[in-house]
Design a protein around this motif. Structure first.
Motif, PDB file in Angstrom:
ATOM      1  N   GLY A  51      82.338 -15.739  13.417  1.00  0.00           N
ATOM      2  CA  GLY A  51      81.458 -14.873  12.798  1.00  0.00           C
ATOM      3  C   GLY A  51      81.223 -15.558  11.269  1.00  0.00           C
ATOM      4  O   GLY A  51      82.048 -15.968  10.642  1.00  0.00           O
ATOM      5  N   VAL A  52      80.159 -15.376  10.783  1.00  0.00           N
ATOM      6  CA  VAL A  52      79.553 -15.814   9.528  1.00  0.00           C
ATOM      7  C   VAL A  52      78.728 -14.924   8.756  1.00  0.00           C
ATOM      8  O   VAL A  52      78.008 -14.001   9.290  1.00  0.00           O
ATOM      9  CB  VAL A  52      78.743 -17.065   9.624  1.00  0.00           C
ATOM     10  N   ALA A  53      79.285 -14.577   7.528  1.00  0.00           N
ATOM     11  CA  ALA A  53      78.470 -13.426   6.737  1.00  0.00           C
ATOM     12  C   ALA A  53      77.459 -14.263   5.620  1.00  0.00           C
ATOM     13  O   ALA A  53      77.034 -15.095   6.367  1.00  0.00           O
ATOM     14  CB  ALA A  53      79.585 -12.749   5.774  1.00  0.00           C
ATOM     15  N   TRP A  54      77.361 -13.922   4.752  1.00  0.00           N
ATOM     16  CA  TRP A  54      76.142 -14.495   3.808  1.00  0.00           C
ATOM     17  C   TRP A  54      76.575 -14.514   2.456  1.00  0.00           C
ATOM     18  O   TRP A  54      77.613 -14.306   2.037  1.00  0.00           O
ATOM     19  CB  TRP A  54      74.740 -13.655   4.126  1.00  0.00           C
ATOM     20  N   GLY A  55      75.646 -15.191   1.663  1.00  0.00           N
ATOM     21  CA  GLY A  55      75.851 -15.438   0.091  1.00  0.00           C
ATOM     22  C   GLY A  55      75.728 -16.923  -0.272  1.00  0.00           C
ATOM     23  O   GLY A  55      76.007 -17.717   0.344  1.00  0.00           O
ATOM     24  N   ARG A  56      75.910 -16.907  -1.736  1.00  0.00           N
ATOM     25  CA  ARG A  56      75.878 -18.343  -2.215  1.00  0.00           C
ATOM     26  C   ARG A  56      77.242 -18.882  -1.759  1.00  0.00           C
ATOM     27  O   ARG A  56      76.878 -20.400  -1.561  1.00  0.00           O
ATOM     28  CB  ARG A  56      75.858 -18.002  -3.869  1.00  0.00           C
TER      29      ARG A  56
END
Length: 316
Positions: free
Chosen positions: A113-118
């Motif tokens: 699972g991968v989230a987001w953001g810089r």
């Protein structure tokens, strides 16, 4: 020179064997490596002279801090990126270390699972290409508007490409205009199935967001600066997969969260390996909340952040 995962394992084996008094088979079990590997690491540790803490290198000093932080916070593994070496810039070193650790944690057939953001986007950008077998990379939360940088679908797609893995994007908005609409969309069979399979992930990669006026939720238009400040007054401390958590790391029952299309936070907590990467000093309070909420089993932070965390936990 990047901190190598093998160096971290070597120091951890020495720490467990010499400082904690574990037998070699116990060290092997704790690190999930063979007993022969433990013997090799311990021999190398003696040859390098790192078993005497007073004469250890700066890397081992950082590694001792990592082991202490693991013990204090109950984490499986901690990696520390130094800030006081002129040869290393944490801003560029952190994604490199995180990408290496992330790939080392993936096993054949894993769902990731991968989230987001810089932070996640930069990790994806420096991740070496690999050819992993039967790995699936899934998006943990809905998507943002097209002009926004570091979108969840971008992070998921790029990491899947780097791993030569199957990528599964969640083609739904992160935040809906009404709670009723969000509830109906979550009930759609395709969306419901995608959210349900997140619990099957063996590994998650993410950071924790802050609640400042320039946080991602504000920049993408999900919340106004005034809305975010009001949520802070009501106890919000950080953001996990687009959702607000309080100071104890618990999901907040608020209009924003009820309008989100994102993984159930309890599903994220059940993922075996939860790799959290945090670099910014201003994320200390959100990180404390995330750790309290059980969102990290593996952690990558800077030396200064590690010391702040250890000091806070030692105070009780």
């Amino acid at each position: 020179m990047p901190i190598r995962t093998t160096d971290q394992i070597l120091h951890k084996a020495a720490w467990l064997y010499y400082s904690h008094g574990l037998r070699q088979d116990e060290v092997a079990q704790k690190l999930n490596i063979s007993r022969a590997s433990v013997a090799t690491y311990l021999r190398r540790a003696r040859e390098m002279g790192i078993v005497t803490i007073s004469t250890s290198s700066q890397l081992f000093t950082d590694d001792v801090l990592a082991r202490e932080l693991e013990d204090a916070l109950g984490l499986t593994s901690v990696w520390i990126v130094p800030e006081d070496r002129s040869a290393l810039d944490p801003a560029t070193e952190m994604p490199v270390v995180a990408a290496s650790v992330f790939q080392s944690l993936i096993r054949k057939g894993d769902r990731v699972g991968v989230a987001w953001g810089r932070t996640v986007y930069h990790i994806a950008d420096v991740m070496p290409f690999a050819d992993l077998q039967d790995v699936t990379v899934v998006q943990l939360c809905g998507n943002l508007g097209a002009p926004y940088s570091y979108r969840p679908d971008q992070c998921t797609t790029e990491i899947a490409r780097r791993l030569n893995a199957q990528g599964i994007n969640l083609y739904a908005p992160l935040v809906l205009s009404s709670e009723r609409l969000a509830e109906e969309l979550r009930a759609e069979p395709v969306i419901r199935e995608q959210l349900a399979t997140i619990a099957d992930c063996r590994l998650a990669l993410y950071s924790v967001g802050g609640i400042e006026d320039d946080s991602h939720l504000v920049k993408c238009g999900a919340l106004s600066p005034d809305d975010m400040r009001r949520m802070g007054e009501k106890g919000a401390a950080g953001v996990i997969a687009g959702q607000l958590i309080d100071t104890e790391g618990q999901w907040m029952d608020c209009a924003h969260n009820r309008r989100c299309i994102s993984a159930d936070l309890q599903s994220i907590r059940t993922i075996e390996k939860r790799l959290m990467v945090v670099q910014e000093d201003e994320k200390f309070a959100p990180l404390v909340a995330a750790i309290r909420g059980g969102f990290a089993s593996q952690l990558i932070v800077t030396t200064s952040m590690a010391r702040r965390l250890l000091k806070k936990w030692n105070k009780g």
